[in-house]
Write a protein that holds these residues in place. Structure first.
Motif, short mmCIF file in Angstrom:
data_model
loop_
_atom_site.label_atom_id
_atom_site.label_comp_id
_atom_site.label_asym_id
_atom_site.label_seq_id
_atom_site.Cartn_x
_atom_site.Cartn_y
_atom_site.Cartn_z
N ALA A 294 57.03 35.77 32.95
CA ALA A 294 57.22 35.33 31.45
C ALA A 294 58.41 37.07 30.93
O ALA A 294 58.87 36.44 30.07
CB ALA A 294 56.07 34.75 30.29
N MET A 295 57.70 37.82 31.18
CA MET A 295 58.83 39.36 30.60
C MET A 295 58.04 39.98 32.05
O MET A 295 57.73 39.99 32.80
CB MET A 295 57.61 39.63 29.67
N ALA A 296 58.96 41.39 31.30
CA ALA A 296 58.91 42.31 32.34
C ALA A 296 57.38 43.09 32.84
O ALA A 296 56.59 42.82 31.93
CB ALA A 296 59.48 43.50 31.68
N ASP A 297 57.40 43.35 34.29
CA ASP A 297 56.16 43.99 34.49
C ASP A 297 55.60 44.86 33.80
O ASP A 297 56.24 45.35 33.61
CB ASP A 297 55.73 43.38 35.99
N TYR A 298 54.72 45.84 33.82
CA TYR A 298 53.69 47.11 33.56
C TYR A 298 53.61 47.89 34.82
O TYR A 298 52.70 47.09 35.67
CB TYR A 298 52.86 46.72 32.40
N ASN A 299 54.21 48.87 35.13
CA ASN A 299 54.18 49.88 36.50
C ASN A 299 54.01 51.09 35.93
O ASN A 299 54.33 52.82 35.47
CB ASN A 299 55.28 49.88 36.96
N ALA A 300 52.92 51.66 36.02
CA ALA A 300 52.07 52.10 35.39
C ALA A 300 52.74 53.57 36.27
O ALA A 300 52.46 54.64 35.65
CB ALA A 300 50.66 52.31 36.29
N TRP B 80 49.72 51.28 28.53
CA TRP B 80 48.35 52.54 29.27
C TRP B 80 47.57 53.38 28.86
O TRP B 80 48.51 54.23 27.78
CB TRP B 80 49.31 52.87 30.39
N GLY B 81 45.97 53.67 28.68
CA GLY B 81 45.68 54.49 28.81
C GLY B 81 45.31 55.67 29.99
O GLY B 81 45.30 55.15 30.83
N TYR B 82 45.13 56.87 30.21
CA TYR B 82 44.87 58.23 30.93
C TYR B 82 43.44 58.99 30.36
O TYR B 82 43.24 59.18 29.33
CB TYR B 82 45.93 59.13 31.10
N GLY B 83 42.39 58.44 31.27
CA GLY B 83 41.27 59.02 30.91
C GLY B 83 40.10 58.80 32.19
O GLY B 83 40.32 59.01 32.94
N HIS B 84 39.07 59.47 31.62
CA HIS B 84 38.37 59.03 32.97
C HIS B 84 36.36 58.47 31.72
O HIS B 84 36.67 58.50 31.06
CB HIS B 84 37.64 60.76 32.54
N SER B 85 35.78 58.84 33.22
CA SER B 85 34.30 58.56 32.84
C SER B 85 33.34 58.72 33.23
O SER B 85 33.10 59.14 34.59
CB SER B 85 33.86 56.41 32.85
N THR B 86 32.15 59.03 32.74
CA THR B 86 31.37 59.56 33.43
C THR B 86 30.07 58.73 34.52
O THR B 86 29.47 59.52 35.45
CB THR B 86 29.70 60.42 33.11
#
Length: 342
Positions: free
Chosen positions: A31-37, A52-58
């Motif tokens: 339906a619209m453009a894809d999201y490519n990380a 997009w988000g760039y993070g971490h988890s314990t």
């Protein structure tokens, strides 16, 4: 500890390994453009960067913690969003920004490849997709070990913090991949998490990642035209021959809209405004970022006021003639209107 650790403990090199990944192609209609990380990765647009988000988890599925350090061109090759725990430059999400194969220590970075690396205390590196609208999304994900010492990581896909798929990388050039379809509401998250694997050691664990999310039909943000004083957009936004709005050069033009998802107002996201000057219906100059008279506005981004998105366009930075205004919403959809400056 450096981001890359190669060879004996006495040898400290850059630490970051990268990837050659098999990208599965989505077969569903778009339906619209894809999201490519990998394609969309940036350290200059902030974190989050669009969807997009760039993070971490314990812990796996634990609280998401954004990485706060934007590290440009380490060794003139890699850009990082890093948590830099204990000075290790890890956990991180990063990218080889060079369009060439680059060997560094015991890893070989493929052109323009995205990387993830867990942290020194078994923190998970997390790449987050924030759904810009409700609907069905197809995704493909691929992982590869790129350190010849032997990458050992556990890799996962999570929806709203709940694991929906898991795999592992055990060895240099070892790969795994998955694909699927999920239903996401606006603001839901789809994460990739990369952990330190079966040996619970983050050494030599840089993992190459490909992650593509493709919206299905009907996932585009709802938009009903620019509000007064413009009063239209797209098919009702005028033309080069008949601009919808005429104003004196130097005047202020309020550009306002509301966006919807599943009939709910969109109150988050980054929506931007550009302007293109046309000298004929088919001849134009390059687009430029719009400038606002509102000091509270960030760059060319719309500002949320109540349930409306506002941008007070300063036409003093433009010139006389016919212009097309283009609003780009957080989902990548665009909406246009023609104006004339006298």
């Amino acid at each position: 500890m450096n981001t890359f650790r190669y060879g004996s403990q006495a040898a400290r090199f850059f630490k970051l390994l990268l990837v050659f990944v098999v990208l599965l192609t989505a077969s569903a209609s778009k339906a619209m453009a894809d999201y490519n990380a990998s394609r969309d990765f940036s350290i200059t647009n902030g974190n989050p960067n669009g969807v997009w988000g760039y993070g971490h988890s314990t812990t796996l599925g634990g609280a998401y913690l954004p990485n706060v350090y934007a590290v440009p061109l380490v060794a003139n090759v890699v850009d990082f969003w890093s948590a830099d725990i204990n000075g290790s430059l890890t956990p991180h999400v990063s990218k080889n920004v060079i369009n060439a194969i680059v060997p560094i220590g015991t890893v070989v970075l493929q052109p323009l490849q995205l990387l993830m690396h867990p942290g020194p205390n078994n923190e998970y590196s997390v790449l987050r997709f924030n759904a810009p609208c409700c609907g069905q999304y197809d995704f493909t994900a691929g992982f590869v070990g790129v350190d010849w010492i032997g990458t050992t990581t556990d890799v996962h896909i999570l929806k709203n913090g709940v694991v929906i798929w898991s795999g592992s990388i055990n060895g240099f050039r070892n790969t795994t991949s998955t694909a699927g379809t999920v239903q996401l509401d606006c603001g839901d998250t789809l994460d990739i998490a990369v952990g330190s694997g079966s040996n619970r050691s983050y050494y030599f664990d840089t993992t190459g990642v490909e992650f593509v999310v493709t919206p299905g039909p009907g996932t585009q943000l709802g938009f009903e035209g620019f509000l007064s004083p413009i009063g239209g957009a797209d098919a009702t936004g005028g033309s080069f021959a008949s601009p919808l709005l005429s104003r004196k050069l130097g005047s202020n033009i309020p550009v306002k809209f509301r966006a919807f998802c599943c009939e709910n107002d969109i109150l988050t996201g980054i929506h931007t405004l550009q302007a293109i000057k046309y000298t004929s219906a088919t001849t134009s100059n390059p687009p430029i970022n719009a400038t606002s008279t509102d000091a509270a506005t960030t760059s060319n981004q719309f500002r949320l006021t109540g349930s409306q998105w506002h941008f007070n366009l300063d036409t003093g930075f433009l010139s006389k003639g016919t212009w097309k205004l283009i609003a780009t919403l957080s989902d990548g959809s665009t909406h246009t209107v023609w104006i004339k400056l006298n």
